[in-house]
Design an enzyme around this catalytic site. Structure first.
Site, PDB file in Angstrom:
ATOM      1  CE  LYS A 273       3.384   7.654   5.306  1.00  0.00           C
ATOM      2  NZ  LYS A 273       2.147   7.919   4.515  1.00  0.00           N
TER       3      LYS A 273
ATOM      4  CE1 TYR B  36       2.851   4.426   8.755  1.00  0.00           C
ATOM      5  CE2 TYR B  36       4.156   5.182  10.624  1.00  0.00           C
ATOM      6  CZ  TYR B  36       3.225   5.436   9.634  1.00  0.00           C
ATOM      7  OH  TYR B  36       2.686   6.694   9.494  1.00  0.00           O
TER       8      TYR B  36
ATOM      9  CB  THR C  84      -0.930   0.011   1.237  1.00  0.00           C
ATOM     10  OG1 THR C  84      -1.841  -1.069   1.111  1.00  0.00           O
ATOM     11  CG2 THR C  84      -1.707   1.318   1.340  1.00  0.00           C
TER      12      THR C  84
ATOM     13  CB  THR D 297       5.053   9.557   9.629  1.00  0.00           C
ATOM     14  OG1 THR D 297       5.532   9.359  10.954  1.00  0.00           O
ATOM     15  CG2 THR D 297       5.745   8.512   8.750  1.00  0.00           C
ATOM     16  CG  ASP D 298       7.367  12.207  13.807  1.00  0.00           C
ATOM     17  OD1 ASP D 298       6.740  11.160  13.559  1.00  0.00           O
ATOM     18  OD2 ASP D 298       7.378  12.727  14.938  1.00  0.00           O
ATOM     19  CD  GLU D 299       5.939   6.569  13.714  1.00  0.00           C
ATOM     20  OE1 GLU D 299       6.292   5.391  13.610  1.00  0.00           O
ATOM     21  OE2 GLU D 299       4.853   6.916  14.223  1.00  0.00           O
TER      22      GLU D 299
HETATM   23  P1  NAD Z   1      -5.682   5.497   9.161  1.00  0.00           P
HETATM   24  O1  NAD Z   1      -5.078   4.135   9.296  1.00  0.00           O
HETATM   25  O2  NAD Z   1      -6.650   5.972  10.173  1.00  0.00           O
HETATM   26  O3  NAD Z   1      -6.407   5.620   7.744  1.00  0.00           O
HETATM   27  C1  NAD Z   1      -5.865   5.109   6.561  1.00  0.00           C
HETATM   28  C2  NAD Z   1      -6.947   5.121   5.491  1.00  0.00           C
HETATM   29  O4  NAD Z   1      -6.362   4.646   4.272  1.00  0.00           O
HETATM   30  C3  NAD Z   1      -8.135   4.217   5.811  1.00  0.00           C
HETATM   31  O5  NAD Z   1      -9.340   4.872   5.516  1.00  0.00           O
HETATM   32  C4  NAD Z   1      -7.933   3.024   4.872  1.00  0.00           C
HETATM   33  O6  NAD Z   1      -9.141   2.403   4.494  1.00  0.00           O
HETATM   34  C5  NAD Z   1      -7.243   3.694   3.700  1.00  0.00           C
HETATM   35  N1  NAD Z   1      -6.424   2.734   2.926  1.00  0.00           N
HETATM   36  C6  NAD Z   1      -5.533   1.834   3.404  1.00  0.00           C
HETATM   37  N2  NAD Z   1      -5.018   1.125   2.393  1.00  0.00           N
HETATM   38  C7  NAD Z   1      -5.581   1.590   1.253  1.00  0.00           C
HETATM   39  C8  NAD Z   1      -5.439   1.266  -0.116  1.00  0.00           C
HETATM   40  N3  NAD Z   1      -4.614   0.291  -0.522  1.00  0.00           N
HETATM   41  N4  NAD Z   1      -6.163   1.963  -1.026  1.00  0.00           N
HETATM   42  C9  NAD Z   1      -7.013   2.942  -0.630  1.00  0.00           C
HETATM   43  N5  NAD Z   1      -7.199   3.285   0.657  1.00  0.00           N
HETATM   44  C10 NAD Z   1      -6.482   2.617   1.586  1.00  0.00           C
HETATM   45  O7  NAD Z   1      -4.432   6.484   9.045  1.00  0.00           O
HETATM   46  P2  NAD Z   1      -4.278   7.983   9.583  1.00  0.00           P
HETATM   47  O8  NAD Z   1      -3.833   7.927  10.988  1.00  0.00           O
HETATM   48  O9  NAD Z   1      -5.474   8.762   9.198  1.00  0.00           O
HETATM   49  O10 NAD Z   1      -3.035   8.451   8.710  1.00  0.00           O
HETATM   50  C11 NAD Z   1      -3.234   9.026   7.417  1.00  0.00           C
HETATM   51  C12 NAD Z   1      -1.876   9.335   6.807  1.00  0.00           C
HETATM   52  O11 NAD Z   1      -1.160  10.223   7.657  1.00  0.00           O
HETATM   53  C13 NAD Z   1      -0.980   8.120   6.619  1.00  0.00           C
HETATM   54  O12 NAD Z   1      -0.315   8.246   5.400  1.00  0.00           O
HETATM   55  C14 NAD Z   1      -0.010   8.205   7.791  1.00  0.00           C
HETATM   56  O13 NAD Z   1       1.233   7.610   7.447  1.00  0.00           O
HETATM   57  C15 NAD Z   1       0.113   9.692   7.958  1.00  0.00           C
HETATM   58  N6  NAD Z   1       0.435  10.154   9.320  1.00  0.00           N
HETATM   59  C16 NAD Z   1      -0.314   9.728  10.389  1.00  0.00           C
HETATM   60  C17 NAD Z   1      -0.034  10.200  11.653  1.00  0.00           C
HETATM   61  C18 NAD Z   1      -0.855   9.803  12.850  1.00  0.00           C
HETATM   62  O14 NAD Z   1      -0.523  10.174  13.984  1.00  0.00           O
HETATM   63  N7  NAD Z   1      -1.949   9.090  12.686  1.00  0.00           N
HETATM   64  C19 NAD Z   1       1.030  11.107  11.842  1.00  0.00           C
HETATM   65  C20 NAD Z   1       1.775  11.508  10.728  1.00  0.00           C
HETATM   66  C21 NAD Z   1       1.452  11.040   9.474  1.00  0.00           C
HETATM   67  P1  TYD Z   2       0.965   4.662  18.604  1.00  0.00           P
HETATM   68  O1  TYD Z   2      -0.287   5.381  18.973  1.00  0.00           O
HETATM   69  O2  TYD Z   2       0.871   3.260  18.097  1.00  0.00           O
HETATM   70  O3  TYD Z   2       1.749   5.595  17.567  1.00  0.00           O
HETATM   71  P2  TYD Z   2       3.279   5.457  17.010  1.00  0.00           P
HETATM   72  O4  TYD Z   2       3.766   4.089  17.260  1.00  0.00           O
HETATM   73  O5  TYD Z   2       3.090   5.715  15.551  1.00  0.00           O
HETATM   74  O6  TYD Z   2       4.049   6.517  17.713  1.00  0.00           O
HETATM   75  O7  TYD Z   2       1.910   4.634  19.868  1.00  0.00           O
HETATM   76  C1  TYD Z   2       2.286   5.818  20.533  1.00  0.00           C
HETATM   77  C2  TYD Z   2       3.233   5.436  21.641  1.00  0.00           C
HETATM   78  O8  TYD Z   2       2.510   4.670  22.612  1.00  0.00           O
HETATM   79  C3  TYD Z   2       4.372   4.522  21.185  1.00  0.00           C
HETATM   80  O9  TYD Z   2       5.547   4.846  21.942  1.00  0.00           O
HETATM   81  C4  TYD Z   2       3.903   3.136  21.549  1.00  0.00           C
HETATM   82  C5  TYD Z   2       3.068   3.371  22.789  1.00  0.00           C
HETATM   83  N1  TYD Z   2       1.959   2.417  23.021  1.00  0.00           N
HETATM   84  C6  TYD Z   2       1.811   1.792  24.265  1.00  0.00           C
HETATM   85  O10 TYD Z   2       2.595   2.007  25.190  1.00  0.00           O
HETATM   86  N2  TYD Z   2       0.762   0.923  24.434  1.00  0.00           N
HETATM   87  C7  TYD Z   2      -0.108   0.644  23.427  1.00  0.00           C
HETATM   88  O11 TYD Z   2      -1.030  -0.201  23.643  1.00  0.00           O
HETATM   89  C8  TYD Z   2       0.044   1.305  22.159  1.00  0.00           C
HETATM   90  C9  TYD Z   2      -0.899   1.031  21.016  1.00  0.00           C
HETATM   91  C10 TYD Z   2       1.097   2.195  22.012  1.00  0.00           C
END
Ligand code: NAD
Ligand code: TYD
Length: 338
Positions: A154, A150, A98, A123-125
């Site tokens: 990215k 992941y 994906t 992402t910052d990751e």
């Molecule tokens: P999410 O997992 O909540 O949503 C992802 C969406 O993408 C879902 O609706 C899913 O159905 C859709 N999707 C997955 N695979 C697909 C495919 N093959 N084709 C079409 N749609 C597909 O994710 P999120 O937390 O909303 O993150 C959105 C974006 O932001 C991602 O690219 C993530 O890497 C980035 N991001 C997220 C965070 C965070 O804290 N959540 C921070 C920085 C960047």
């Molecule tokens: P998460 O929300 O999965 O985001 P990311 O891994 O992308 O930063 O996790 C945030 C932080 O919380 C990360 O250090 C992992 C930790 N974590 C727990 O300690 N327990 C949990 O059950 C989960 C899901 C995350």
């Protein structure tokens, strides 16, 4: 303007669509989403009848669908991704498919259709991990050092976006954002997991020693950052986006949530650590502030409370999410029933 939003049924994508249509009611949005376990059209009930909004169920790795939906599109906002680190550890293949292949298929179609602006949400990751108790921060010049499947996938997508800018002249921008929180976040992620477990009278699992640090941004600030990049960003550039927290640990966050919800610290349970767990993330968002005038507006304490309130008021939403595939995932991840 006609926007194609990918992954618009997910957490940030749905917040973005709601934000955009509220602030740009004359624009048209097409939402392309495969509706994986993370996609939820209930997030978009508010706009489903809006004539400026349409939904197409489809996979971004499917070039025939992507080429079709790209027709007539001016601007792409690419959110679609597999987004959960723990799931990338137990099943990395779908992350490569994906996040890497899907991005490349979208970029190809965008070149063909000569889209005016392709924005990639990252992402910052991708920058790896910082040490605790330092003042180091990630910025646009930090060398990529992804450490989970992941973040590696990215990082791969970011490199492809830059390659399409340099090689084919596709007008691209990238944001590398820190951890988001707010309404509609899937309960697999730390903050909604803690809130919903406490609402159900369950314990909150904290990985390892809990002394892991993330930079936290309220989701609306992220939507505004992307809007700012569209309005004022320079094509070919990357912008780091972060929040107002300063080195708050997971343990402190979970304690804060428990306190705000009237629970004691006995609700916190230390569990097995995540393999390769990144110790600390921190973001230097000076570039987007100085060059484009964006800064986060939502402070953590106030908007953590807002987020808790949202989960309290929308129990049907998360109970529905927790009732499906999540049950098996939770058993596998935490060795206990959700
Ligand atoms: P999410 O997992 O909540 O949503 C992802 C969406 O993408 C879902 O609706 C899913 O159905 C859709 N999707 C997955 N695979 C697909 C495919 N093959 N084709 C079409 N749609 C597909 O994710 P999120 O937390 O909303 O993150 C959105 C974006 O932001 C991602 O690219 C993530 O890497 C980035 N991001 C997220 C965070 C965070 O804290 N959540 C921070 C920085 C960047
Ligand atoms: P998460 O929300 O999965 O985001 P990311 O891994 O992308 O930063 O996790 C945030 C932080 O919380 C990360 O250090 C992992 C930790 N974590 C727990 O300690 N327990 C949990 O059950 C989960 C899901 C995350």
């Amino acid at each position: 303007m006609k926007l194609l939003v990918t992954g618009g049924a997910g957490f940030i994508g749905s917040n973005f669509i709601l934000y955009w249509l509220k602030n740009h009611p004359d624009d048209t949005i097409v939402n392309l989403d495969a509706l994986t376990y993370a996609g939820n059209l209930e997030n978009l009930v508010e706009v489903e009848k809006n004539p400026h909004y349409s939904f197409i169920k489809g996979d971004i790795t499917d070039s025939s669908i992507v080429e079709k939906v790209m027709q007539g599109v001016d601007t792409v906002v690419h959110f679609a991704a597999e987004s959960h680190v723990d799931r990338s550890i137990s099943g990395p293949a779908i992350f490569v498919r994906t996040n890497v292949l899907g991005t490349q298929v979208l970029l190809d179609a965008a070149v063909k259709q000569k889209v005016k602006h392709f924005h990639h949400v990252s992402t910052d990751e991708v920058f790896g991990a910082l040490k605790l108790n330092t003042t180091e921060k990630f910025s646009e010049t930090t060398i990529y050092d992804p450490r989970s499947p992941y973040s590696a996938s990215k990082a791969g997508s970011d490199h492809l976006v830059r390659a399409y800018y340099h090689t084919y002249g596709l007008p691209t921008t990238i944001t590398n954002c820190s951890n988001n929180y707010g309404p509609f976040q899937h309960p697999e992620k730390l903050i909604p997991l803690a809130i919903t477990n406490l609402l159900e009278g369950k314990k909150v699992p904290v990985y390892g020693d809990g002394l892991y640090v993330r930079d936290w941004l309220y989701v609306e600030d992220h939507c505004r950052a992307i809007e700012t990049v569209f309005q004022k960003g320079k094509i070919g550039e990357t912008y780091c986006v972060g929040g107002l927290t300063s080195d708050i640990s997971n343990l402190e966050i979970v304690k804060k949530i428990a306190g705000l919800m009237g629970k004691t610290e006995s609700t916190i349970e230390f569990v097995k650590d995540r393999p390769g767990h990144d110790r600390r993330y921190a973001i230097d968002w000076t570039k987007i502030q100085k060059e484009l005038g964006w800064a986060p507006l939502h402070d953590f304490d106030t908007y953590l409370q807002t987020t808790i309130n949202w989960y309290k008021e929308n129990q049907e939403w998360w109970k529905h999410v927790k009732s499906g595939e999540y049950q098996n995932y939770y058993k596998m991840q935490y060795n206990t029933s959700p």
